[in-house]
Design a protein around this motif. Structure first.
Motif, PDB file in Angstrom:
ATOM      1  N   LEU A  23       0.828  -1.205   0.000  1.00 55.43           N
ATOM      2  CA  LEU A  23       0.000   0.000   0.000  1.00 55.43           C
ATOM      3  C   LEU A  23       0.864   1.257   0.000  1.00 55.43           C
ATOM      4  CD1 LEU A  23      -2.731  -1.146   2.549  1.00 55.43           C
ATOM      5  CD2 LEU A  23      -3.006  -0.859   0.076  1.00 55.43           C
ATOM      6  N   ARG A  24       1.929   1.248   0.801  1.00 58.62           N
ATOM      7  CA  ARG A  24       2.834   2.408   0.827  1.00 58.62           C
ATOM      8  C   ARG A  24       3.531   2.577  -0.521  1.00 58.62           C
ATOM      9  NH1 ARG A  24       4.090   0.496   6.170  1.00 58.62           N
ATOM     10  NH2 ARG A  24       5.909  -0.590   5.327  1.00 58.62           N
ATOM     11  N   ALA A  25       3.965   1.459  -1.099  1.00 56.55           N
ATOM     12  CA  ALA A  25       4.670   1.521  -2.379  1.00 56.55           C
ATOM     13  C   ALA A  25       3.754   2.042  -3.482  1.00 56.55           C
ATOM     14  CB  ALA A  25       5.207   0.140  -2.744  1.00 56.55           C
ATOM     15  N   ALA A  26       2.512   1.587  -3.484  1.00 63.02           N
ATOM     16  CA  ALA A  26       1.569   2.038  -4.504  1.00 63.02           C
ATOM     17  C   ALA A  26       1.240   3.515  -4.349  1.00 63.02           C
ATOM     18  CB  ALA A  26       0.295   1.205  -4.425  1.00 63.02           C
ATOM     19  N   ALA A  27       1.092   3.956  -3.100  1.00 65.62           N
ATOM     20  CA  ALA A  27       0.819   5.377  -2.860  1.00 65.62           C
ATOM     21  C   ALA A  27       1.982   6.230  -3.341  1.00 65.62           C
ATOM     22  CB  ALA A  27       0.559   5.608  -1.377  1.00 65.62           C
ATOM     23  N   ALA A  28       3.199   5.778  -3.072  1.00 68.39           N
ATOM     24  CA  ALA A  28       4.379   6.518  -3.519  1.00 68.39           C
ATOM     25  C   ALA A  28       4.467   6.530  -5.039  1.00 68.39           C
ATOM     26  CB  ALA A  28       5.640   5.896  -2.921  1.00 68.39           C
ATOM     27  N   TRP A  29       4.168   5.391  -5.666  1.00 67.50           N
ATOM     28  CA  TRP A  29       4.200   5.300  -7.127  1.00 67.50           C
ATOM     29  C   TRP A  29       3.258   6.321  -7.757  1.00 67.50           C
ATOM     30  CZ3 TRP A  29       6.814   3.131 -11.035  1.00 67.50           C
ATOM     31  CH2 TRP A  29       6.194   3.023 -12.276  1.00 67.50           C
ATOM     32  N   THR A  30       2.045   6.408  -7.216  1.00 66.45           N
ATOM     33  CA  THR A  30       1.059   7.341  -7.755  1.00 66.45           C
ATOM     34  C   THR A  30       1.458   8.787  -7.470  1.00 66.45           C
ATOM     35  OG1 THR A  30      -0.676   5.679  -7.444  1.00 66.45           O
ATOM     36  CG2 THR A  30      -1.375   7.967  -7.722  1.00 66.45           C
ATOM     37  N   THR A  31       1.887   9.054  -6.249  1.00 69.18           N
ATOM     38  CA  THR A  31       2.248  10.419  -5.859  1.00 69.18           C
ATOM     39  C   THR A  31       3.410  10.952  -6.685  1.00 69.18           C
ATOM     40  OG1 THR A  31       1.475  10.037  -3.607  1.00 69.18           O
ATOM     41  CG2 THR A  31       3.004  11.878  -3.938  1.00 69.18           C
ATOM     42  N   LEU A  32       4.357  10.083  -7.000  1.00 72.24           N
ATOM     43  CA  LEU A  32       5.552  10.502  -7.738  1.00 72.24           C
ATOM     44  C   LEU A  32       5.322  10.584  -9.249  1.00 72.24           C
ATOM     45  CD1 LEU A  32       8.271   8.523  -5.738  1.00 72.24           C
ATOM     46  CD2 LEU A  32       7.876  10.999  -5.720  1.00 72.24           C
ATOM     47  N   GLY A  33       4.109  10.251  -9.709  1.00 71.45           N
ATOM     48  CA  GLY A  33       3.801  10.485 -11.114  1.00 71.45           C
ATOM     49  C   GLY A  33       3.736   9.260 -11.991  1.00 71.45           C
ATOM     50  N   GLY A  34       3.810   8.052 -11.418  1.00 79.40           N
ATOM     51  CA  GLY A  34       3.650   6.832 -12.199  1.00 79.40           C
ATOM     52  C   GLY A  34       4.812   6.547 -13.132  1.00 79.40           C
ATOM     53  N   PHE A  35       4.520   5.799 -14.218  1.00 78.74           N
ATOM     54  CA  PHE A  35       5.586   5.315 -15.086  1.00 78.74           C
ATOM     55  C   PHE A  35       6.320   6.439 -15.798  1.00 78.74           C
ATOM     56  CE2 PHE A  35       7.204   3.969 -19.213  1.00 78.74           C
ATOM     57  CZ  PHE A  35       8.054   2.942 -18.833  1.00 78.74           C
ATOM     58  N   ALA A  36       5.598   7.414 -16.325  1.00 79.17           N
ATOM     59  CA  ALA A  36       6.246   8.481 -17.094  1.00 79.17           C
ATOM     60  C   ALA A  36       7.290   9.209 -16.245  1.00 79.17           C
ATOM     61  CB  ALA A  36       5.203   9.466 -17.609  1.00 79.17           C
TER      62      ALA A  36
END
Length: 250
Positions: A23-36
């Protein structure tokens, strides 16, 4: 959690999305802007890695970048979640696969699953393909679950969780249109003269697909419609759909 049927797997494998670390990793992934953003900043596109995995024969770490053309293998008890372009993958333990390049460096053209299991959500785009030892699926934007059973002569299971998929096993072909889990077997040997047969929905949950969809800014069909059907493999929101399943008749 939604009802699910297990065949050769246990609940722990399907509950990966509940872990605090995930959950923390996914939140960070989204917050930091995803794949791009990850690609532009030369960060890893691995959202979470638990246990052992290899990429092109080398041990993977949370800092590993997985690219199109790479061969991926997971070990016992492992779980790997990563994103390439607009496609999110969750790779179960003891799996081997190759993500082949599509039209661009950041698009997967073919997911070749040799053994094991992968849940995946694909954003809209050009025609792409999932290939197993006994089944081929042509997809566009959809969410699917794919599994290969080596103990059953590499018999393959495929669930079109939502979307439209063109399926082929040997000479058998079918077009699957699903709002809610339409499932198939790609048989190693013909059953009643067919290599593409209907299946029940097994070994994956709604929540897994919803979680992967969020990683690529997508929503499942049942989230969009605000309701769910009966998870029996028929693919419909109706308990008694008017049309027969596409693999049921020639």
């Amino acid at each position: 959690m939604t009802r699910h049927t297990l065949q050769g797997r246990d609940d722990a494998e399907l509950l990966w999305f509940r872990r605090r670390g995930m959950l923390r990793a996914a939140a960070a992934w989204t917050t930091l802007g995803g794949f791009a953003a990850a690609w532009a900043q030369q960060r890893s596109n691995v959202v979470e890695l638990v246990g052992d995995a290899q990429v092109n024969g080398r041990r993977a770490t949370p800092a590993t970048a997985i690219q199109t053309g790479d061969a991926v293998e997971t070990g016992p008890g492992s779980n790997l979640v990563f994103v390439i372009g607009t496609t999110a993958f969750q790779v179960r333990q003891n799996s081997r696969l190759v993500v082949e390049r599509g039209a661009t460096l950041h698009s997967v053209g073919v997911l070749r699953l040799l053994t094991g299991a992968v849940a995946s959500v694909w954003g809209r785009g050009p025609h792409r393909t999932i290939v197993t030892p006994t089944l081929t699926a042509g997809i566009r934007g959809t969410g699917v679950y794919t599994e290969v059973f080596p103990a059953q002569a590499s018999r393959s299971y495929f669930c079109n969780c939502y979307g439209t998929v063109e399926l082929q096993a040997g000479r058998d072909r079918a077009v699957s249109r699903a709002d809610y889990h339409q499932s198939f077997w790609g048989e190693a040997e013909p059953k009643a003269g067919r290599l593409l047969t209907p299946a029940q929905a097994i070994n994956h949950t709604d929540e897994e697909l919803e979680f992967l969809a969020r990683l690529v800014d997508q929503r499942t069909t049942w989230q969009v419609l605000g309701r769910k059907g009966v998870k029996d493999g028929n693919g419909s929101m109706d308990e008694n759909p008017a049309q027969a399943r596409p693999a049921s008749a020639r």
